[in-house]
Design a protein around this motif. Structure first.
Motif, short mmCIF file in Angstrom:
data_model
loop_
_atom_site.label_atom_id
_atom_site.label_comp_id
_atom_site.label_asym_id
_atom_site.label_seq_id
_atom_site.Cartn_x
_atom_site.Cartn_y
_atom_site.Cartn_z
N VAL A 19 2.56 -8.92 -5.13
CA VAL A 19 1.98 -7.44 -4.72
C VAL A 19 1.00 -7.91 -3.48
O VAL A 19 0.01 -8.48 -3.71
N GLY A 20 1.28 -6.87 -2.53
CA GLY A 20 0.21 -7.04 -1.26
C GLY A 20 0.05 -5.68 -1.02
O GLY A 20 0.47 -4.82 -1.38
N MET A 21 -0.77 -5.56 0.03
CA MET A 21 -1.29 -4.15 0.87
C MET A 21 -0.27 -3.38 1.25
O MET A 21 -0.11 -2.30 1.25
N ASP A 22 0.94 -4.15 1.62
CA ASP A 22 2.30 -3.28 2.32
C ASP A 22 3.27 -3.03 1.08
O ASP A 22 4.26 -2.33 1.31
N SER A 23 2.93 -3.65 -0.19
CA SER A 23 3.77 -3.47 -1.33
C SER A 23 4.00 -1.64 -1.44
O SER A 23 2.91 -1.01 -1.73
N ARG A 24 5.09 -1.37 -1.48
CA ARG A 24 5.28 0.17 -1.81
C ARG A 24 5.57 0.44 -3.42
O ARG A 24 6.45 -0.41 -3.81
N PHE A 25 4.93 1.46 -3.98
CA PHE A 25 4.79 1.47 -5.34
C PHE A 25 6.50 1.80 -5.81
O PHE A 25 6.84 1.18 -6.78
N ALA A 26 7.11 2.67 -5.09
CA ALA A 26 8.66 3.31 -5.48
C ALA A 26 9.50 2.01 -5.29
O ALA A 26 10.32 1.50 -5.93
N GLU A 64 5.43 10.97 1.27
CA GLU A 64 4.22 10.20 1.23
C GLU A 64 4.16 9.52 0.13
O GLU A 64 3.59 8.53 -0.12
N ILE A 65 4.39 10.31 -1.18
CA ILE A 65 4.08 9.65 -2.37
C ILE A 65 5.46 8.47 -2.50
O ILE A 65 5.10 7.42 -3.24
N ILE A 66 6.49 8.73 -1.95
CA ILE A 66 7.75 7.97 -2.34
C ILE A 66 7.19 6.48 -1.52
O ILE A 66 7.57 5.60 -1.84
N ALA A 67 6.76 6.68 -0.17
CA ALA A 67 6.43 5.68 0.68
C ALA A 67 4.85 4.99 0.29
O ALA A 67 4.32 4.12 1.19
N LEU A 68 4.36 5.47 -0.74
CA LEU A 68 2.75 5.08 -0.97
C LEU A 68 2.95 3.49 -1.31
O LEU A 68 3.53 2.91 -1.98
N THR A 69 1.91 2.94 -0.54
CA THR A 69 1.44 1.72 -0.53
C THR A 69 0.34 1.20 -1.30
O THR A 69 -0.47 1.91 -1.68
N VAL A 70 0.46 0.02 -1.78
CA VAL A 70 -0.90 -0.57 -2.51
C VAL A 70 -1.93 -0.24 -1.67
O VAL A 70 -3.08 -0.10 -2.08
N GLY A 71 -1.78 -0.58 -0.26
CA GLY A 71 -3.09 -0.53 0.71
C GLY A 71 -3.72 0.84 0.70
O GLY A 71 -4.71 0.81 0.88
N ARG A 72 -2.72 1.59 0.84
CA ARG A 72 -3.32 3.20 0.98
C ARG A 72 -4.13 3.43 -0.28
O ARG A 72 -5.22 4.06 0.01
N LEU A 73 -3.63 3.10 -1.46
CA LEU A 73 -4.34 3.34 -2.59
C LEU A 73 -5.63 2.58 -2.72
O LEU A 73 -6.61 3.26 -3.08
N VAL A 74 -5.71 1.48 -2.30
CA VAL A 74 -6.82 0.45 -2.28
C VAL A 74 -7.79 1.39 -1.17
O VAL A 74 -9.00 1.31 -1.74
N ASP A 75 -7.38 1.46 -0.20
CA ASP A 75 -8.48 2.27 0.71
C ASP A 75 -8.81 3.63 0.29
O ASP A 75 -9.99 3.92 0.31
N HIS A 76 -7.95 4.41 -0.52
CA HIS A 76 -8.62 5.60 -1.20
C HIS A 76 -9.69 5.08 -2.27
O HIS A 76 -10.74 5.83 -2.04
N VAL A 77 -9.19 4.14 -3.04
CA VAL A 77 -10.44 3.87 -4.30
C VAL A 77 -11.66 3.22 -3.33
O VAL A 77 -12.93 3.71 -3.74
N ALA A 78 -11.34 2.49 -2.61
CA ALA A 78 -12.48 1.85 -1.88
C ALA A 78 -13.37 3.01 -1.09
O ALA A 78 -14.75 2.91 -1.27
N GLY A 79 -12.87 3.82 -0.55
CA GLY A 79 -13.49 5.10 0.19
C GLY A 79 -14.13 5.96 -1.10
O GLY A 79 -15.47 6.46 -0.67
#
Length: 88
Positions: A19-26, A64-79
């Protein structure tokens, strides 16, 4: 941290999955919509209302949901956590 959250959410990742920042959930992690619900619950348990995953998803379109990456979620949580610290 995201691997622990995914594990706690019952995502059942293959042990060989990296699992990395570019990993896509779907596509990469093969999470189904029910897994995202479990992830949202786990995030709420861990961070309370400071991180509103459902609200975050509501602002995304289907692609965007289908393409959601771990990094985007991490950025959201951190923000959201940073904003809560400033506000609080």
């Amino acid at each position: 941290m995201i691997e622990a959250v995914l594990e706690d959410a019952g995502a059942g990742l293959d042990p060989d999955t990296v699992v990395g920042m570019d990993s896509r959930f779907a596509d990469d992690l093969e999470l189904e919509s029910i897994d995202l619900v479990a992830l949202a619950e786990r995030l709420e348990e861990r961070y309370g209302d400071r991180v509103n995953f459902a609200e975050f998803l509501a602002d995304l379109d289907l692609d965007e949901i289908i393409a959601l990456t771990v990094g985007r979620l991490v950025d959201h949580v951190a923000g959201r956590l940073a904003a809560a610290t400033v506000e609080g």
